[in-house]
Design a protein around this motif. Structure first.
Motif, PDB file in Angstrom:
ATOM      1  N   PRO A 354       0.795  -1.235   0.000  1.00 33.48           N
ATOM      2  CA  PRO A 354       0.000   0.000   0.000  1.00 33.48           C
ATOM      3  C   PRO A 354       0.823   1.279   0.000  1.00 33.48           C
ATOM      4  CG  PRO A 354      -0.888  -1.582   1.572  1.00 33.48           C
ATOM      5  CD  PRO A 354       0.426  -2.124   1.124  1.00 33.48           C
ATOM      6  N   GLU A 355       2.027   1.252   0.572  1.00 30.92           N
ATOM      7  CA  GLU A 355       2.811   2.479   0.689  1.00 30.92           C
ATOM      8  C   GLU A 355       3.733   2.715  -0.495  1.00 30.92           C
ATOM      9  OE1 GLU A 355       2.189   4.608   3.094  1.00 30.92           O
ATOM     10  OE2 GLU A 355       0.651   3.166   3.685  1.00 30.92           O
ATOM     11  N   VAL A 356       3.763   1.800  -1.455  1.00 34.61           N
ATOM     12  CA  VAL A 356       4.643   1.938  -2.616  1.00 34.61           C
ATOM     13  C   VAL A 356       3.851   2.455  -3.803  1.00 34.61           C
ATOM     14  CG1 VAL A 356       6.131   0.709  -4.250  1.00 34.61           C
ATOM     15  CG2 VAL A 356       6.192   0.128  -1.817  1.00 34.61           C
ATOM     16  N   MET A 357       4.374   3.502  -4.440  1.00 33.58           N
ATOM     17  CA  MET A 357       3.727   4.047  -5.625  1.00 33.58           C
ATOM     18  C   MET A 357       3.990   3.141  -6.820  1.00 33.58           C
ATOM     19  SD  MET A 357       2.325   6.837  -4.489  1.00 33.58           S
ATOM     20  CE  MET A 357       2.030   7.988  -5.827  1.00 33.58           C
ATOM     21  N   ASN A 358       3.010   3.088  -7.725  1.00 31.61           N
ATOM     22  CA  ASN A 358       3.145   2.293  -8.943  1.00 31.61           C
ATOM     23  C   ASN A 358       2.719   3.167 -10.116  1.00 31.61           C
ATOM     24  OD1 ASN A 358       3.668  -0.645  -7.917  1.00 31.61           O
ATOM     25  ND2 ASN A 358       2.037   0.160  -6.628  1.00 31.61           N
ATOM     26  N   MET A 359       3.661   3.504 -10.978  1.00 30.62           N
ATOM     27  CA  MET A 359       3.448   4.458 -12.067  1.00 30.62           C
ATOM     28  C   MET A 359       3.537   3.736 -13.414  1.00 30.62           C
ATOM     29  SD  MET A 359       5.599   7.965 -12.788  1.00 30.62           S
ATOM     30  CE  MET A 359       7.183   7.111 -12.818  1.00 30.62           C
ATOM     31  N   LEU A 360       2.413   3.634 -14.108  1.00 35.75           N
ATOM     32  CA  LEU A 360       2.407   2.949 -15.394  1.00 35.75           C
ATOM     33  C   LEU A 360       3.188   3.744 -16.437  1.00 35.75           C
ATOM     34  CD1 LEU A 360      -0.321   1.823 -13.982  1.00 35.75           C
ATOM     35  CD2 LEU A 360      -0.874   1.110 -16.313  1.00 35.75           C
ATOM     36  N   SER A 361       3.819   3.010 -17.338  1.00 36.46           N
ATOM     37  CA  SER A 361       4.530   3.631 -18.446  1.00 36.46           C
ATOM     38  C   SER A 361       3.642   3.597 -19.681  1.00 36.46           C
ATOM     39  CB  SER A 361       5.836   2.874 -18.729  1.00 36.46           C
ATOM     40  OG  SER A 361       6.556   3.473 -19.783  1.00 36.46           O
ATOM     41  N   THR A 362       3.522   4.731 -20.357  1.00 39.85           N
ATOM     42  CA  THR A 362       2.669   4.799 -21.535  1.00 39.85           C
ATOM     43  C   THR A 362       3.428   5.464 -22.673  1.00 39.85           C
ATOM     44  OG1 THR A 362       0.501   5.498 -22.365  1.00 39.85           O
ATOM     45  CG2 THR A 362       1.640   7.011 -20.882  1.00 39.85           C
ATOM     46  N   TRP A 363       2.944   5.239 -23.879  1.00 41.53           N
ATOM     47  CA  TRP A 363       3.602   5.741 -25.085  1.00 41.53           C
ATOM     48  C   TRP A 363       2.537   6.122 -26.091  1.00 41.53           C
ATOM     49  CZ3 TRP A 363       6.927   2.471 -28.973  1.00 41.53           C
ATOM     50  CH2 TRP A 363       7.827   3.300 -29.642  1.00 41.53           C
ATOM     51  N   ILE A 364       2.892   6.970 -27.039  1.00 39.28           N
ATOM     52  CA  ILE A 364       1.936   7.415 -28.043  1.00 39.28           C
ATOM     53  C   ILE A 364       1.827   6.417 -29.204  1.00 39.28           C
ATOM     54  CG2 ILE A 364       3.458   8.729 -29.588  1.00 39.28           C
ATOM     55  CD1 ILE A 364       0.145  10.002 -28.086  1.00 39.28           C
ATOM     56  N   GLN A 365       2.719   5.439 -29.228  1.00 38.07           N
ATOM     57  CA  GLN A 365       2.681   4.424 -30.269  1.00 38.07           C
ATOM     58  C   GLN A 365       2.384   3.047 -29.667  1.00 38.07           C
ATOM     59  OE1 GLN A 365       5.530   4.908 -33.679  1.00 38.07           O
ATOM     60  NE2 GLN A 365       6.669   6.116 -32.190  1.00 38.07           N
ATOM     61  N   ILE A 366       2.010   2.099 -30.534  1.00 40.47           N
ATOM     62  CA  ILE A 366       1.699   0.740 -30.129  1.00 40.47           C
ATOM     63  C   ILE A 366       2.887  -0.153 -30.455  1.00 40.47           C
ATOM     64  CG2 ILE A 366       0.171  -1.239 -30.523  1.00 40.47           C
ATOM     65  CD1 ILE A 366      -1.967   0.835 -31.402  1.00 40.47           C
ATOM     66  N   GLU A 367       3.298  -0.954 -29.478  1.00 37.52           N
ATOM     67  CA  GLU A 367       4.409  -1.866 -29.712  1.00 37.52           C
ATOM     68  C   GLU A 367       3.908  -3.091 -30.470  1.00 37.52           C
ATOM     69  OE1 GLU A 367       8.136  -2.904 -29.991  1.00 37.52           O
ATOM     70  OE2 GLU A 367       7.576  -1.122 -28.856  1.00 37.52           O
ATOM     71  N   ASN A 368       4.546  -3.382 -31.607  1.00 37.17           N
ATOM     72  CA  ASN A 368       4.171  -4.557 -32.403  1.00 37.17           C
ATOM     73  C   ASN A 368       4.867  -5.792 -31.850  1.00 37.17           C
ATOM     74  OD1 ASN A 368       2.883  -2.679 -33.966  1.00 37.17           O
ATOM     75  ND2 ASN A 368       3.660  -3.436 -35.906  1.00 37.17           N
ATOM     76  N   LEU A 369       4.061  -6.780 -31.465  1.00 30.62           N
ATOM     77  CA  LEU A 369       4.578  -7.988 -30.835  1.00 30.62           C
ATOM     78  C   LEU A 369       4.077  -9.228 -31.578  1.00 30.62           C
ATOM     79  CD1 LEU A 369       3.786  -6.852 -27.197  1.00 30.62           C
ATOM     80  CD2 LEU A 369       6.043  -6.835 -28.264  1.00 30.62           C
ATOM     81  N   ASP A 370       4.710 -10.354 -31.271  1.00 32.28           N
ATOM     82  CA  ASP A 370       4.289 -11.649 -31.826  1.00 32.28           C
ATOM     83  C   ASP A 370       4.240 -11.646 -33.347  1.00 32.28           C
ATOM     84  OD1 ASP A 370       4.054 -12.473 -29.221  1.00 32.28           O
ATOM     85  OD2 ASP A 370       1.891 -12.175 -29.117  1.00 32.28           O
ATOM     86  N   GLY A 371       5.195 -10.966 -33.969  1.00 31.94           N
ATOM     87  CA  GLY A 371       5.300 -11.000 -35.416  1.00 31.94           C
ATOM     88  C   GLY A 371       4.333 -10.101 -36.158  1.00 31.94           C
ATOM     89  N   TYR A 372       3.618  -9.253 -35.440  1.00 28.33           N
ATOM     90  CA  TYR A 372       2.674  -8.342 -36.104  1.00 28.33           C
ATOM     91  C   TYR A 372       3.461  -7.371 -36.990  1.00 28.33           C
ATOM     92  CZ  TYR A 372      -1.513  -5.461 -36.667  1.00 28.33           C
ATOM     93  OH  TYR A 372      -2.599  -4.776 -37.179  1.00 28.33           O
ATOM     94  N   PRO A 373       3.053  -7.192 -38.241  1.00 33.29           N
ATOM     95  CA  PRO A 373       3.870  -6.419 -39.184  1.00 33.29           C
ATOM     96  C   PRO A 373       3.819  -4.912 -38.965  1.00 33.29           C
ATOM     97  CG  PRO A 373       1.816  -7.062 -40.230  1.00 33.29           C
ATOM     98  CD  PRO A 373       1.829  -7.742 -38.876  1.00 33.29           C
ATOM     99  N   LEU A 374       4.941  -4.284 -39.170  1.00 36.25           N
ATOM    100  CA  LEU A 374       4.988  -2.830 -39.216  1.00 36.25           C
ATOM    101  C   LEU A 374       4.328  -2.341 -40.500  1.00 36.25           C
ATOM    102  CD1 LEU A 374       8.692  -2.401 -38.084  1.00 36.25           C
ATOM    103  CD2 LEU A 374       6.679  -1.900 -36.700  1.00 36.25           C
ATOM    104  N   THR A 375       3.914  -1.085 -40.491  1.00 36.43           N
ATOM    105  CA  THR A 375       3.290  -0.495 -41.678  1.00 36.43           C
ATOM    106  C   THR A 375       4.351  -0.026 -42.659  1.00 36.43           C
ATOM    107  OG1 THR A 375       1.265   0.223 -40.566  1.00 36.43           O
ATOM    108  CG2 THR A 375       1.937   1.466 -42.508  1.00 36.43           C
ATOM    109  N   GLN A 376       4.280  -0.531 -43.874  1.00 38.07           N
ATOM    110  CA  GLN A 376       5.150  -0.007 -44.930  1.00 38.07           C
ATOM    111  C   GLN A 376       4.675   1.402 -45.283  1.00 38.07           C
ATOM    112  OE1 GLN A 376       5.751  -2.606 -48.357  1.00 38.07           O
ATOM    113  NE2 GLN A 376       5.061  -4.353 -47.128  1.00 38.07           N
ATOM    114  N   TYR A 377       5.615   2.318 -45.391  1.00 42.18           N
ATOM    115  CA  TYR A 377       5.252   3.703 -45.675  1.00 42.18           C
ATOM    116  C   TYR A 377       6.288   4.299 -46.615  1.00 42.18           C
ATOM    117  CZ  TYR A 377       4.095   8.642 -44.826  1.00 42.18           C
ATOM    118  OH  TYR A 377       3.741   9.969 -44.981  1.00 42.18           O
ATOM    119  N   ARG A 378       5.824   4.754 -47.748  1.00 46.32           N
ATOM    120  CA  ARG A 378       6.690   5.354 -48.767  1.00 46.32           C
ATOM    121  C   ARG A 378       6.309   6.820 -48.917  1.00 46.32           C
ATOM    122  NH1 ARG A 378       8.771   3.004 -54.024  1.00 46.32           N
ATOM    123  NH2 ARG A 378       9.115   4.761 -55.439  1.00 46.32           N
TER     124      ARG A 378
END
Length: 595
Positions: A354-378
């Protein structure tokens, strides 16, 4: 209106094929992918997603949003997947739109907006966004975000301090501007900063799992600058540690805490509980997650509240860390259960410590995991040269906003992560580090600075800070000595009151119903509610809640997966209702004040 891409009317892949081009009809609410039928990949079917949700029904052709979505931003993702294996996504593309059809109807302040003709956030520019406010007592807000290279100080200090942030990373300070004081600086630093690493070869030069390789001096150096010091923990392979490694890291942290007793030390990339960032899937007899989400799994995850200490990751149970970083940030594989999982992990961590703070980490982008493809962009750079990028998708505004409300109202706070890059919106500042191109240099405020072009849309940070501001406006209730409660809930989707165990995150996630928390004011006359349903795909949902064991109902509306924060007057007859017994309330309280 299209927020991204901004360099062209649609997305072109590396082969220069137009692969996605969303068009909005004159009504402002009807959306069509103009190349839905024409762009195909052999052996693949096509589907589309709204705001990181599950696949929508039917093609993205003449899809009309409910009028309640008017004026709201949406992220639309098109996936081309193996027709024989629905989970095997071969290509994905995302565009970001702002719907028309009138003004927003979800209760946002009239003055609020997001930038529509640029890539950066703008809450810190001018005086349109309220400033000078503070978060409720005890809440954290750490800015390590995508700082603008041309950022200017406000009131003699970093502008983020004027918009509720309690801590700022040293490298996010204004160039040649005011420095931050120790108590209001924090840093998440890379594993290559405390384990020997060769930047030219991008390789570690010592075994990351060997305690002899760990450099305590890095912890000392950062503790001199910052009151919160968080090490990236990806490289040490903690999941295969033996006792001697736990003991060595515990000794490292113990020595650092003895030298700097006021510093909060944590680690990033692990999670506070052993099963961090999960989808509430069933656990087999050997304790392994199965990937199957069912009522048995919901019950198993609910039961973790019964003995939260047992759920702590060994790093936190054994190594004397005094700040936790639940989960990490948004990932593609767990949509849309992540918000439920974030809150459960925080609640378990808070119940255990109860006395320990827990601060979530957030980002403006989504991490691609498990082989999910990145977006090709030209695209074509400022000198007319063709450029090829592989991009991560953006976190939708709805998710940014929901996590900010839950993070700064219910939980202990959030940390906006970035690697320390200084960004500009000038296309000529683009460089491709994958091909060895050095970053462009600009003289900013009399200082030579390495900069990078934003590339993606970062305007949704406005929603992040909006959630912080709304927390500050409700600090009278958030700071009150009353608990956050899991309300009983009834959604128009299933029209069934969820009581008892079915109020918990794993159950409401299974039923695809809203996640909500409520809190009484000190005098019992006002009820504060925060709610969101990440499962709500493009529909408008009517919801009612009541405090556990009471009969008074409070009703509200959810538009898609956008959250709400609302205050309700409590009728006099309900004020006298019996308080929830401590043993019935599993909502932990955050009492430790931020440094």
């Amino acid at each position: 209106m299209k927020l991204w891409p901004q360099l062209a009317s649609g997305i072109y892949n590396h082969a220069n094929e137009l692969v996605m081009k969303c068009e909005i009809a004159p009504d402002g609410l009807t959306v069509t992918d103009a190349v839905w039928d024409s762009y195909k990949v052999e052996g693949c079917e096509k589907r589309w997603l709204l705001n990181m949700g599950k696949p929508m029904e039917g093609p993205l052709k003449h899809y009309k949003f409910d009028r309640k979505f008017a004026g709201l931003p949406v992220c639309i993702t098109v996936e081309l997947y193996n027709r024989d294996n629905w989970w095997d996504v071969k290509e994905s593309y995302q565009e970001i739109l702002v719907l028309g059809g009138g003004e927003q109807q979800i209760g946002l302040p009239d003055w609020f907006h997001i930038p529509t003709d640029r890539l950066a956030y703008d809450f810190d520019e001018g005086d349109w966004f309220p400033s000078g406010w503070k978060l409720p007592r005890g809440k954290y807000a750490h800015w390590q975000g995508a700082a603008k290279a041309q950022q200017k100080d406000r009131k003699g200090e970093n502008p983020m301090y004027d918009f509720g942030f309690t801590h700022i990373a040293p490298f996010a300070m204004t160039h040649n501007g005011a420095g931050g004081d120790w108590a209001r600086q924090a840093l998440v630093f890379g594993d290559n900063a405390w384990i020997p690493y060769d930047g030219w070869t991008s390789q570690f030069t010592a075994d990351p799992t060997d305690p002899k390789s760990w450099m305590i001096e890095t912890f000392y150096d950062y503790a001199e600058q910052c009151s919160i010091v968080i090490a990236n923990f990806e490289a040490p392979n903690y999941f295969i540690w033996k006792d001697y490694q736990y003991e060595a890291f515990a000794d490292l942290i113990d020595r650092a805490r003895k030298r700097y007793p006021k510093v909060e030390f944590g680690c990033w990339g692990i999670g506070v509980t052993s099963f961090s960032f999960r989808i509430f899937d069933q656990i087999d007899e050997k304790g392994r997650p199965t990937g199957v989400t069912d009522l048995k799994g919901a019950k198993q995850w609910r039961e973790k509240y019964n003995n939260p200490e047992a759920e702590l990751h060994p790093i936190f149970r054994r190594c004397n860390l005094n700040i936790g970083i639940p989960a990490v940030y948004w990932g593609n594989y767990a949509r849309p259960s992540q918000l439920y999982a974030f809150l459960q992990e925080w609640e378990l961590a808070k119940l255990a410590r109860p006395e320990v703070m827990n601060m979530l980490s957030t980002w403006i982008q989504i991490e691609n995991l498990d082989g999910y493809p990145l977006t090709q962009y030209r695209f074509t750079d400022a000198k007319g040269k063709t450029r090829l990028e592989n991009l991560k998708p953006q976190v939708p505004a709805s998710a940014v906003y929901a996590l900010s409300l839950f993070g700064h109202c219910v939980m202990d706070g959030l940390q906006c992560w970035e690697i320390g890059t200084s960004y500009t919106e000038e296309l000529e500042d683009y460089s491709d580090w994958h091909h060895g191109e050095g970053m462009k240099k600009r003289e900013i405020h009399g200082k030579d600075v390495s900069v990078q072009y934003y590339m993606k849309y970062f305007g949704f940070y406005n929603y992040h800070v909006l959630g912080m501001w709304q927390a500050s406006q409700n600090k009278d209730i958030i700071e009150a000595d009353t608990p956050w409660e899991m309300p009983e809930l009834k959604s128009g989707k299933n029209d069934t009151w969820r009581v008892g165990d079915e109020r918990y995150p794993s159950y409401v996630n299974y039923y695809q119903e809203p996640l909500s928390r409520v809190k009484l004011s000190a005098d019992g006359k006002t009820l504060l509610l925060v709610a969101s349903n990440p499962h709500n795909k493009g529909s408008v949902e009517q919801v009612s809640v009541r405090r556990p064991g009471t009969k008074e109902e409070y009703s509200f509306e959810l538009v898609g997966d956008f959250p709400v924060i609302k205050r309700f007057s409590v009728p006099a007859k309900a004020e006298a209702a019996k308080e929830t017994k401590p043993e019935e309330s599993k909502e932990p309280k955050a009492e430790k004040a931020a440094q």
